[in-house]
Design an enzyme around this catalytic site. Structure first.
Site, PDB file in Angstrom:
ATOM      1  N   THR A  50      -4.841   6.703  10.099  1.00 32.96           N
ATOM      2  CA  THR A  50      -3.394   6.683  10.334  1.00 32.96           C
ATOM      3  C   THR A  50      -2.917   7.985  10.946  1.00 32.96           C
ATOM      4  O   THR A  50      -1.945   8.009  11.694  1.00 32.96           O
ATOM      5  CB  THR A  50      -2.671   6.408   9.000  1.00 32.96           C
ATOM      6  OG1 THR A  50      -3.017   5.091   8.572  1.00 32.96           O
ATOM      7  CG2 THR A  50      -1.161   6.497   9.142  1.00 32.96           C
ATOM      8  N   TYR A  59       1.497  -0.534  12.650  1.00 28.56           N
ATOM      9  CA  TYR A  59       0.891   0.453  13.543  1.00 28.56           C
ATOM     10  C   TYR A  59      -0.592   0.144  13.672  1.00 28.56           C
ATOM     11  O   TYR A  59      -1.138  -0.647  12.896  1.00 28.56           O
ATOM     12  CB  TYR A  59       1.082   1.876  13.014  1.00 28.56           C
ATOM     13  CG  TYR A  59       0.333   2.153  11.749  1.00 28.56           C
ATOM     14  CD1 TYR A  59       0.823   1.742  10.507  1.00 28.56           C
ATOM     15  CD2 TYR A  59      -0.902   2.803  11.772  1.00 28.56           C
ATOM     16  CE1 TYR A  59       0.112   1.972   9.345  1.00 28.56           C
ATOM     17  CE2 TYR A  59      -1.619   3.041  10.605  1.00 28.56           C
ATOM     18  CZ  TYR A  59      -1.100   2.622   9.398  1.00 28.56           C
ATOM     19  OH  TYR A  59      -1.808   2.843   8.242  1.00 28.56           O
ATOM     20  N   THR A  78      -7.075   7.455   5.393  1.00 33.22           N
ATOM     21  CA  THR A  78      -6.999   7.764   3.957  1.00 33.22           C
ATOM     22  C   THR A  78      -7.700   6.718   3.090  1.00 33.22           C
ATOM     23  O   THR A  78      -8.040   7.002   1.943  1.00 33.22           O
ATOM     24  CB  THR A  78      -5.532   7.882   3.501  1.00 33.22           C
ATOM     25  OG1 THR A  78      -4.859   6.643   3.763  1.00 33.22           O
ATOM     26  CG2 THR A  78      -4.833   9.018   4.200  1.00 33.22           C
ATOM     27  N   ASP A  79      -7.925   5.520   3.640  1.00 36.13           N
ATOM     28  CA  ASP A  79      -8.420   4.433   2.783  1.00 36.13           C
ATOM     29  C   ASP A  79      -9.804   4.703   2.191  1.00 36.13           C
ATOM     30  O   ASP A  79     -10.067   4.355   1.038  1.00 36.13           O
ATOM     31  CB  ASP A  79      -8.443   3.113   3.565  1.00 36.13           C
ATOM     32  CG  ASP A  79      -7.040   2.572   3.823  1.00 36.13           C
ATOM     33  OD1 ASP A  79      -6.079   3.093   3.225  1.00 36.13           O
ATOM     34  OD2 ASP A  79      -6.911   1.627   4.628  1.00 36.13           O
ATOM     35  N   LYS A 115      -7.689   8.087  -3.616  1.00 34.88           N
ATOM     36  CA  LYS A 115      -6.424   7.539  -3.133  1.00 34.88           C
ATOM     37  C   LYS A 115      -5.900   6.638  -4.243  1.00 34.88           C
ATOM     38  O   LYS A 115      -6.561   5.678  -4.646  1.00 34.88           O
ATOM     39  CB  LYS A 115      -6.633   6.745  -1.836  1.00 34.88           C
ATOM     40  CG  LYS A 115      -5.317   6.222  -1.261  1.00 34.88           C
ATOM     41  CD  LYS A 115      -5.499   5.591   0.108  1.00 34.88           C
ATOM     42  CE  LYS A 115      -4.141   5.135   0.650  1.00 34.88           C
ATOM     43  NZ  LYS A 115      -4.237   4.564   2.003  1.00 34.88           N
ATOM     44  N   GLU A 132     -20.430   0.466 -25.650  1.00 34.13           N
ATOM     45  CA  GLU A 132     -20.273  -0.955 -25.988  1.00 34.13           C
ATOM     46  C   GLU A 132     -21.406  -1.808 -25.429  1.00 34.13           C
ATOM     47  O   GLU A 132     -21.567  -2.951 -25.816  1.00 34.13           O
ATOM     48  CB  GLU A 132     -18.945  -1.486 -25.432  1.00 34.13           C
ATOM     49  CG  GLU A 132     -17.708  -0.924 -26.107  1.00 34.13           C
ATOM     50  CD  GLU A 132     -16.459  -1.619 -25.588  1.00 34.13           C
ATOM     51  OE1 GLU A 132     -16.064  -2.652 -26.140  1.00 34.13           O
ATOM     52  OE2 GLU A 132     -15.897  -1.123 -24.583  1.00 34.13           O
TER      53      GLU A 132
HETATM   54  C1  SIN Z   1      -4.565   5.611   6.474  1.00 31.25           C
HETATM   55  O1  SIN Z   1      -5.193   6.369   7.164  1.00 31.25           O
HETATM   56  O2  SIN Z   1      -3.617   6.033   5.756  1.00 31.25           O
HETATM   57  C2  SIN Z   1      -4.842   4.144   6.363  1.00 31.25           C
HETATM   58  C3  SIN Z   1      -5.720   3.611   7.411  1.00 31.25           C
HETATM   59  C4  SIN Z   1      -7.057   4.231   7.421  1.00 31.25           C
HETATM   60  O3  SIN Z   1      -7.622   4.509   6.353  1.00 31.25           O
HETATM   61  O4  SIN Z   1      -7.589   4.440   8.509  1.00 31.25           O
END
Ligand code: SIN
Length: 362
Positions: free
Chosen positions: A47, A60, A126-127, A199, A319
């Site tokens: 992103t 996007y 971020t994923d 995340k 457990e």
């Molecule tokens: C992001 O970057 O926030 C989401 C999409 C991605 O991980 O490329």
């Protein structure tokens, strides 16, 4: 000594060493830089490089602009460092691949021994950023600052967070205090260790946390303020002995839930080398699922128990009788990081006892 490998196209596959190499960046060296440190920026998409149809659009496409376009949006970087850029990939990180990881780790290792380079920044979606950070910690040991950064808002958004995050990442990567900490992640001013970061939110700019240990620092202007020191010494796996990414051991994650049946586990066990249970609570699952996992383990599929809760510790034998079943307990590792560690660990051994030692040393 740095050899840039920036591509003018938008690669969705990793670079093949020199094939994608092209001399990059106006800011790479230059008489006006007055001895500013040289920071390598390895871009992979996300992103942070995403583009919308309009600045207020909620949709996007991630991984749309090049690393040089990205850096051009932060002219303030010129006062911090000279930048050497490489477009290693340009993908939304939901499409991050082991092949890109391999290419990225190889570049980090090469830059580690480049005397001209003070630090490395990796721009990333971020994923799956936390998985890449963890993988690099396992396979690309470096004493230099290695900083991963992304953004929750696309580059074209009103109030995009990418430019500030990128500025902070370069500031961190040039700082001595960031050395010997393994991969660090910086998002929204917080510094996290690769081992702990997750995340934790699907939206919003404050989407990262380290649920078990907490963030290890914050940026104060261009200076990091560390509250702790990240563990730089993961158990390291030699990238060269891992072989081609396409041949790495296959590890799947099974997500536990009420009334989980055996069939999905039996099906996966027929295909995969290892299974990670994202279990309920402390890595638990229905009797039917545990019986299926025991069958898988008896058949030579290595089973790691982790938790779907997002934090806490999955210890041996609380457990579930791990010793009798031949299971490995993930400790504080999330299921997604346990998958990475099991995958590389399986290149060394298939013995659950030895793998448990690797998990305990991580
Ligand atoms: C992001 O970057 O926030 C989401 C999409 C991605 O991980 O490329």
């Amino acid at each position: 000594m740095v050899q840039a490998s920036s591509s003018s196209t938008q690669p969705t596959q990793p670079v093949q060493a020199a094939e994608h190499v092209q001399t990059a960046t106006a800011s790479d060296g230059g008489a006006a830089d007055h001895g500013l440190p040289l920071i390598a920026v390895l871009a992979t998409g996300g992103t942070i490089a995403g583009v919308q149809a309009s600045a207020t659009s909620s949709s996007y496409v991630a991984g749309s602009i090049s690393v040089d376009q990205l850096l051009a949006s932060v002219p303030q970087l010129a006062g911090l460092a000279r930048l050497h850029t490489e477009q290693v990939a340009n993908v939304g990180s939901q499409n991050m691949t082991h092949a890109v990881w391999q290419a990225l780790a190889a570049r980090v290792r090469a830059l580690d021994v480049d005397p001209d380079v003070q630090g490395v920044v990796v721009t990333h979606g971020t994923d799956t950023l936390e998985e890449t950070a963890f993988f690099l910690g396992l396979t690309a040991p470096t004493r230099k600052p290695l900083v991963l950064v992304g953004a929750m808002r696309p580059a074209t958004a009103l109030s995009a967070d990418g430019p500030a995050n990128l500025f902070a990442a370069v500031a961190l990567a040039r700082h001595r205090a960031a050395r010997e900490q393994g991969p660090l992640v910086i998002m929204n001013g917080d510094i996290h260790a690769a081992r702990d970061v997750q995340k934790i939110a699907a939206s919003g700019i404050n989407a990262f946390a380290s649920p078990n240990g907490g963030r290890i620092g914050v940026m104060v202007g261009v200076e990091p303020l560390f509250h702790g020191h990240a563990q730089s010494a993961f158990d390291h796996f030699d990238l060269d002995t891992l072989g081609p990414a396409a041949q790495w051991p296959r590890v799947a994650i099974v997500y536990a839930h009420a009334d989980l049946q055996a069939d999905v586990i039996d099906a996966l066990a027929a295909i995969y080398d290892g299974l990670v249970l994202a279990g309920v609570g402390d890595g638990n699952a229905t009797d039917a699922a545990l019986e299926a996992l025991k069958r898988a383990s008896a058949a030579g599929v290595v089973v790691v128990r982790a938790s779907r809760t997002g934090s806490g510790y999955v210890g041996r034998g609380a457990e579930v009788d791990d010793s009798a079943a031949g299971f490995v307990a993930a400790g504080e590792l999330s299921a997604q990081k346990a998958r990475v560690l099991l995958m590389v660990g399986l290149t060394r051994t298939r013995d659950p006892v030895c793998l448990q030692e690797i998990f305990d040393r991580r």
